[in-house]
Write a protein that holds these residues in place. Structure first.
Motif, PDB file in Angstrom:
ATOM      1  N   GLY A 130       0.807  -1.215   0.000  1.00 14.74           N
ATOM      2  CA  GLY A 130       0.000   0.000   0.000  1.00 14.74           C
ATOM      3  C   GLY A 130       0.839   1.264   0.000  1.00 14.74           C
ATOM      4  O   GLY A 130       0.382   2.316  -0.419  1.00 14.74           O
ATOM      5  N   GLY A 131       2.089   1.152   0.457  1.00 13.30           N
ATOM      6  CA  GLY A 131       2.935   2.327   0.592  1.00 13.30           C
ATOM      7  C   GLY A 131       3.755   2.690  -0.624  1.00 13.30           C
ATOM      8  O   GLY A 131       3.973   3.865  -0.918  1.00 13.30           O
ATOM      9  N   TRP A 132       4.255   1.683  -1.367  1.00 17.27           N
ATOM     10  CA  TRP A 132       5.181   1.961  -2.463  1.00 17.27           C
ATOM     11  C   TRP A 132       4.625   2.867  -3.567  1.00 17.27           C
ATOM     12  O   TRP A 132       5.349   3.729  -4.062  1.00 17.27           O
ATOM     13  CB  TRP A 132       5.722   0.670  -3.068  1.00 17.27           C
ATOM     14  CG  TRP A 132       6.855   0.072  -2.287  1.00 17.27           C
ATOM     15  CD1 TRP A 132       6.877  -1.153  -1.668  1.00 17.27           C
ATOM     16  CD2 TRP A 132       8.160   0.627  -2.055  1.00 17.27           C
ATOM     17  NE1 TRP A 132       8.085  -1.362  -1.052  1.00 17.27           N
ATOM     18  CE2 TRP A 132       8.892  -0.293  -1.280  1.00 17.27           C
ATOM     19  CE3 TRP A 132       8.762   1.837  -2.417  1.00 17.27           C
ATOM     20  CZ2 TRP A 132      10.204  -0.045  -0.870  1.00 17.27           C
ATOM     21  CZ3 TRP A 132      10.064   2.084  -2.002  1.00 17.27           C
ATOM     22  CH2 TRP A 132      10.767   1.150  -1.250  1.00 17.27           C
ATOM     23  N   PRO A 133       3.372   2.729  -3.995  1.00 19.90           N
ATOM     24  CA  PRO A 133       2.892   3.640  -5.052  1.00 19.90           C
ATOM     25  C   PRO A 133       3.016   5.109  -4.662  1.00 19.90           C
ATOM     26  O   PRO A 133       3.458   5.938  -5.478  1.00 19.90           O
ATOM     27  CB  PRO A 133       1.437   3.209  -5.263  1.00 19.90           C
ATOM     28  CG  PRO A 133       1.443   1.750  -4.898  1.00 19.90           C
ATOM     29  CD  PRO A 133       2.382   1.658  -3.718  1.00 19.90           C
ATOM     30  N   GLY A 134       2.676   5.461  -3.428  1.00 26.19           N
ATOM     31  CA  GLY A 134       2.807   6.841  -2.978  1.00 26.19           C
ATOM     32  C   GLY A 134       4.263   7.262  -2.863  1.00 26.19           C
ATOM     33  O   GLY A 134       4.623   8.412  -3.155  1.00 26.19           O
ATOM     34  N   ILE A 135       5.109   6.337  -2.448  1.00 26.37           N
ATOM     35  CA  ILE A 135       6.543   6.621  -2.334  1.00 26.37           C
ATOM     36  C   ILE A 135       7.107   6.947  -3.709  1.00 26.37           C
ATOM     37  O   ILE A 135       7.880   7.895  -3.864  1.00 26.37           O
ATOM     38  CB  ILE A 135       7.273   5.428  -1.675  1.00 26.37           C
ATOM     39  CG1 ILE A 135       6.873   5.323  -0.195  1.00 26.37           C
ATOM     40  CG2 ILE A 135       8.787   5.560  -1.836  1.00 26.37           C
ATOM     41  CD1 ILE A 135       7.281   4.024   0.479  1.00 26.37           C
ATOM     42  N   LEU A 136       6.722   6.180  -4.737  1.00 25.35           N
ATOM     43  CA  LEU A 136       7.200   6.477  -6.086  1.00 25.35           C
ATOM     44  C   LEU A 136       6.681   7.827  -6.572  1.00 25.35           C
ATOM     45  O   LEU A 136       7.383   8.536  -7.295  1.00 25.35           O
ATOM     46  CB  LEU A 136       6.833   5.366  -7.072  1.00 25.35           C
ATOM     47  CG  LEU A 136       7.978   4.350  -7.271  1.00 25.35           C
ATOM     48  CD1 LEU A 136       8.203   3.482  -6.061  1.00 25.35           C
ATOM     49  CD2 LEU A 136       7.741   3.509  -8.501  1.00 25.35           C
ATOM     50  N   GLY A 137       5.487   8.193  -6.167  1.00 23.75           N
ATOM     51  CA  GLY A 137       4.969   9.513  -6.500  1.00 23.75           C
ATOM     52  C   GLY A 137       5.824  10.616  -5.906  1.00 23.75           C
ATOM     53  O   GLY A 137       6.128  11.627  -6.565  1.00 23.75           O
ATOM     54  N   ARG A 138       6.234  10.433  -4.643  1.00 23.37           N
ATOM     55  CA  ARG A 138       7.106  11.425  -4.003  1.00 23.37           C
ATOM     56  C   ARG A 138       8.470  11.443  -4.659  1.00 23.37           C
ATOM     57  O   ARG A 138       9.074  12.519  -4.842  1.00 23.37           O
ATOM     58  CB  ARG A 138       7.220  11.141  -2.502  1.00 23.37           C
ATOM     59  CG  ARG A 138       5.908  11.416  -1.764  1.00 23.37           C
ATOM     60  CD  ARG A 138       6.066  11.502  -0.271  1.00 23.37           C
ATOM     61  NE  ARG A 138       6.653  10.320   0.359  1.00 23.37           N
ATOM     62  CZ  ARG A 138       5.967   9.261   0.748  1.00 23.37           C
ATOM     63  NH1 ARG A 138       4.655   9.200   0.564  1.00 23.37           N
ATOM     64  NH2 ARG A 138       6.573   8.260   1.333  1.00 23.37           N
ATOM     65  N   LEU A 139       8.997  10.272  -5.045  1.00 23.33           N
ATOM     66  CA  LEU A 139      10.281  10.200  -5.764  1.00 23.33           C
ATOM     67  C   LEU A 139      10.200  11.030  -7.046  1.00 23.33           C
ATOM     68  O   LEU A 139      11.108  11.800  -7.361  1.00 23.33           O
ATOM     69  CB  LEU A 139      10.638   8.744  -6.069  1.00 23.33           C
ATOM     70  CG  LEU A 139      11.799   8.523  -7.046  1.00 23.33           C
ATOM     71  CD1 LEU A 139      13.106   9.069  -6.485  1.00 23.33           C
ATOM     72  CD2 LEU A 139      11.929   7.041  -7.376  1.00 23.33           C
ATOM     73  N   GLU A 140       9.107  10.875  -7.782  1.00 21.44           N
ATOM     74  CA  GLU A 140       8.947  11.621  -9.040  1.00 21.44           C
ATOM     75  C   GLU A 140       8.956  13.123  -8.778  1.00 21.44           C
ATOM     76  O   GLU A 140       9.588  13.880  -9.508  1.00 21.44           O
ATOM     77  CB  GLU A 140       7.641  11.208  -9.731  1.00 21.44           C
ATOM     78  CG  GLU A 140       7.416  11.931 -11.038  1.00 21.44           C
ATOM     79  CD  GLU A 140       6.176  11.457 -11.776  1.00 21.44           C
ATOM     80  OE1 GLU A 140       5.806  12.112 -12.762  1.00 21.44           O
ATOM     81  OE2 GLU A 140       5.566  10.455 -11.375  1.00 21.44           O
ATOM     82  N   GLN A 141       8.270  13.566  -7.721  1.00 24.59           N
ATOM     83  CA  GLN A 141       8.237  14.998  -7.374  1.00 24.59           C
ATOM     84  C   GLN A 141       9.636  15.507  -7.033  1.00 24.59           C
ATOM     85  O   GLN A 141      10.053  16.556  -7.504  1.00 24.59           O
ATOM     86  CB  GLN A 141       7.331  15.214  -6.154  1.00 24.59           C
ATOM     87  CG  GLN A 141       5.909  15.489  -6.501  1.00 24.59           C
ATOM     88  CD  GLN A 141       5.184  15.939  -5.233  1.00 24.59           C
ATOM     89  OE1 GLN A 141       5.325  15.352  -4.166  1.00 24.59           O
ATOM     90  NE2 GLN A 141       4.413  16.998  -5.370  1.00 24.59           N
ATOM     91  N   VAL A 142      10.347  14.760  -6.181  1.00 24.54           N
ATOM     92  CA  VAL A 142      11.692  15.181  -5.761  1.00 24.54           C
ATOM     93  C   VAL A 142      12.624  15.251  -6.967  1.00 24.54           C
ATOM     94  O   VAL A 142      13.382  16.210  -7.107  1.00 24.54           O
ATOM     95  CB  VAL A 142      12.230  14.214  -4.680  1.00 24.54           C
ATOM     96  CG1 VAL A 142      13.713  14.440  -4.429  1.00 24.54           C
ATOM     97  CG2 VAL A 142      11.436  14.389  -3.384  1.00 24.54           C
ATOM     98  N   ALA A 143      12.563  14.261  -7.835  1.00 23.24           N
ATOM     99  CA  ALA A 143      13.432  14.255  -9.017  1.00 23.24           C
ATOM    100  C   ALA A 143      13.133  15.471  -9.896  1.00 23.24           C
ATOM    101  O   ALA A 143      14.047  16.082 -10.450  1.00 23.24           O
ATOM    102  CB  ALA A 143      13.237  12.960  -9.813  1.00 23.24           C
ATOM    103  N   GLY A 144      11.865  15.827 -10.016  1.00 21.02           N
ATOM    104  CA  GLY A 144      11.497  16.955 -10.851  1.00 21.02           C
ATOM    105  C   GLY A 144      11.867  18.307 -10.261  1.00 21.02           C
ATOM    106  O   GLY A 144      11.999  19.292 -10.994  1.00 21.02           O
ATOM    107  N   ASN A 145      12.066  18.355  -8.948  1.00 21.39           N
ATOM    108  CA  ASN A 145      12.383  19.616  -8.282  1.00 21.39           C
ATOM    109  C   ASN A 145      13.879  19.902  -8.196  1.00 21.39           C
ATOM    110  O   ASN A 145      14.261  20.932  -7.650  1.00 21.39           O
ATOM    111  CB  ASN A 145      11.776  19.634  -6.868  1.00 21.39           C
ATOM    112  CG  ASN A 145      10.274  19.741  -6.914  1.00 21.39           C
ATOM    113  OD1 ASN A 145       9.696  20.214  -7.890  1.00 21.39           O
ATOM    114  ND2 ASN A 145       9.624  19.266  -5.867  1.00 21.39           N
ATOM    115  N   GLN A 146      14.721  19.009  -8.687  1.00 16.54           N
ATOM    116  CA  GLN A 146      16.169  19.222  -8.586  1.00 16.54           C
ATOM    117  C   GLN A 146      16.633  20.227  -9.605  1.00 16.54           C
ATOM    118  O   GLN A 146      16.253  20.198 -10.733  1.00 16.54           O
ATOM    119  CB  GLN A 146      16.924  17.929  -8.858  1.00 16.54           C
ATOM    120  CG  GLN A 146      16.584  16.791  -7.962  1.00 16.54           C
ATOM    121  CD  GLN A 146      17.413  15.596  -8.349  1.00 16.54           C
ATOM    122  OE1 GLN A 146      18.638  15.662  -8.398  1.00 16.54           O
ATOM    123  NE2 GLN A 146      16.773  14.508  -8.648  1.00 16.54           N
TER     124      GLN A 146
END
Length: 145
Positions: free
Chosen positions: A129-145
């Motif tokens: 249940g947790g990994w899909p949201g974690i990947l969403g946050r990863l995508e946000q962080v990668a885009g903000n660099q």
């Protein structure tokens, strides 16, 4: 005949509109990892032992013991993901594999957490249940660099 208990894997895939290098940096830089996953002392070095740390919850002491098992920049990162402390003996012993595959318009990010045993069902359900949201946050962080 195989007497080993059946093991299961969680697999989450997501296409992200970023170059693989941005995703790789977010996967392998400790302060960035903390923003999308957990506090850590990660170093991108094979054999490095590190911990993920979070607020303890029922059934989990908040610490995950890990070791970098493979590192192939910028396409593959593998580390163990194990229970810690008193829970280490009989607790979760899994492996997380990140694979980055360039695709048109970005990168396909694949996360596989393998090695869940039948007795790991609560962890399997929780992480599933947790990994899909974690990947969403990863995508946000990668885009903000």
């Amino acid at each position: 005949m195989n007497d080993l208990p059946a093991q299961r894997s969680l697999i989450v895939e997501r296409t992200m509109p970023h170059p693989p290098e941005k995703i790789w940096r977010a996967l392998t830089t400790g302060p960035l990892i903390e923003t999308w996953l957990m506090a850590n002392d990660f170093q991108p070095v094979v054999g490095h032992r590190f911990n993920f740390r979070a607020t303890p919850v029922m059934g989990w002491n908040g610490v995950t013991d890990c070791e970098v098992l493979a590192l192939e920049p910028p396409t593959r990162l593998v580390y163990s993901w194990n229970a810690s402390g008193e829970q280490a003996r009989d607790g979760l012993k899994t492996v997380v594999t990140w694979t980055l595959t360039p695709v048109e318009g970005g990168v396909l990010v694949r996360m596989e957490q393998s090695g869940f045993r039948p007795q790991d069902e609560p962890g399997y359900r929780g992480m599933g249940g947790g990994w899909p949201g974690i990947l969403g946050r990863l995508e946000q962080v990668a885009g903000n660099q």
